[in-house]
Every structure is written in C-alpha cells, then in structure tokens.
Design a protein around this motif. Structure first.
Motif, PDB file in Angstrom:
ATOM      1  N   ASP A  89     -31.053 -30.712  36.277  1.00 53.86           N
ATOM      2  CA  ASP A  89     -30.741 -29.989  34.973  1.00 53.86           C
ATOM      3  C   ASP A  89     -32.035 -29.573  34.259  1.00 53.86           C
ATOM      4  N   TRP A  91     -32.671 -28.848  31.010  1.00 57.89           N
ATOM      5  CA  TRP A  91     -32.585 -29.200  30.007  1.00 57.89           C
ATOM      6  C   TRP A  91     -32.883 -30.964  29.817  1.00 57.89           C
ATOM      7  N   GLN A  92     -32.077 -31.715  30.745  1.00 56.38           N
ATOM      8  CA  GLN A  92     -32.392 -32.880  31.053  1.00 56.38           C
ATOM      9  C   GLN A  92     -33.846 -33.392  31.542  1.00 56.38           C
TER      10      GLN A  92
END
Length: 217
Positions: A89, A91-92
C-alpha cells in the motif's frame, strides 16, 4: 562467494540493519572490512573510494556498490526473493519510509552518536567517560523514547502489525540502548520500547544478528 558483501564492522548498528534484511530474506551474505582480497579500513583511501562520506555499510553486489543504509535495505528487499519488508500500500509504504528516515537521522543521532558512543569511545580510545556529555545527551534520549512509546501499540511493530524496514533500522539501535546498564533508568520509563525489543529478539533473524555487544559498561 556470498551473494552480497556488507562492508563494515558487524557491531555497527547500521551494518546490523542490513544484516537483518539479509537474514529475513534468506540472502547469502558476508560482513567485514575485507572484500575480494582488498582491505577497506575505516576512512582509508580504499574506503573513501567506495563511500566518499566514510560511512558504513557499503553494499557490494557483483559489480555494484551502494552506500547509505536505508537505500541498501530497500535494494536488498526489492532485489531478492523472500518476504517483503515494505508494504504494498502506497500510504503504508510512505509511513515506513518516514520512520526509516527519522530513525536513521534523528533517533540514531540522539541515542547512538550523542549518548551510547560516549560510553563506547573511551573503551576504544582509552580514557574515562565524560559524564557531563552523558548528562547533556540524556534529555534527547528521553525525548526519542517518548516518541517511540507513542508510536508503539500492543504487540505490533513500528508501522502496523508487520515487521518492516522501519524495524530493521530501529532494532539494533534500541537493542544497544536497552542493553546498556547506565541507560536503565531512562529505558525503565519506556515499557513499550522494552517489550518491543524483546519481541524483536524473538525473531530468528535477530537471534543471529543482535548478538552480545562488542562493548560493555
């Protein structure tokens, strides 16, 4: 010959970070200041020829040479088979990158360069610990531990529930701090950090890399 060589002493926290990636990924590696029959003593012309900033580790992979710990860890993770240490992901992954940068700069400076080395360097160079400098560095240690305490939750890791590159950078630094007897009054105020280090050290990779420190107080 190992698939990769990590140039630097195995007691360096940043060398240990790269070693942890190799262990987690199952990468065959070697460590030390000699590679292919050539010596690279710290800050020697040979060392500066592969890292003009005179730091470790330097990664040798075939004809490739790479310095800067976070870059090395990202390359090892992306370039070799094995479990990914970076989230898919975006954002992660950005959060992991954020923590890698903060740990490699602010946390390392406060905990290792300004504090732990005040105990270690006298053992290398001879002389006595400068307790004035130790006391001067202690507020920075307290501040960094408070930041990490706030980030850690439950039985997870620095970013979510998976072991990532952020933990790879953090683990050797915090392992040294938790294991340094004079730091115990400070560490005792950070129970989540203590539990985190214990949790990390249960991993097979950590049991192979985070061995007893070379230096003690």
């Amino acid at each position: 010959m190992a698939a990769v060589h990590l140039l630097g002493p195995a007691f360096s926290n940043f060398v240990r970070s790269a070693m942890l990636v190799c262990e987690e990924k199952g990468i065959d590696y070697s460590v030390g200041l000699e590679h292919s029959g050539r010596q690279y003593q710290m800050h020697s012309p040979e060392h500066l020829s592969v890292n003009p900033f005179g730091k470790v580790p330097v990664l040798f992979h075939g004809e490739r040479k790479l310095y800067e710990t976070v870059a090395i860890c990202r390359y090892l993770d992306a370039g070799f088979d094995g479990p990914s240490l970076q989230p898919a992901d975006p954002w992660q992954r950005a959060l992991v990158d954020q923590w890698c940068s903060a740990l490699a700069v602010q946390v390392d400076q406060a905990l290792v360069r300004r504090y732990l080395l005040e105990f270690v360097m006298p053992q290398i160079m001879g002389g006595e610990v400068n307790m004035d400098k130790v006391r001067e560095a202690e507020p920075g240690v307290v501040n960094m531990l408070a930041i990490l305490e706030d980030q850690l939750h439950g039985d997870g890791y620095l970013v979510g529930d998976s072991f990532t590159l952020a933990d790879v950078i953090a683990a050797p630094i915090l392992d040294y701090l938790v294991g340094m007897p004079p730091a115990q009054p400070l560490v005792n105020e950070a129970p989540k950090v203590q539990a985190y280090v214990a949790r990390i050290k249960d991993r097979v990779s950590a049991q192979r890399v985070l061995v007893e420190p070379v230096f003690s107080v």
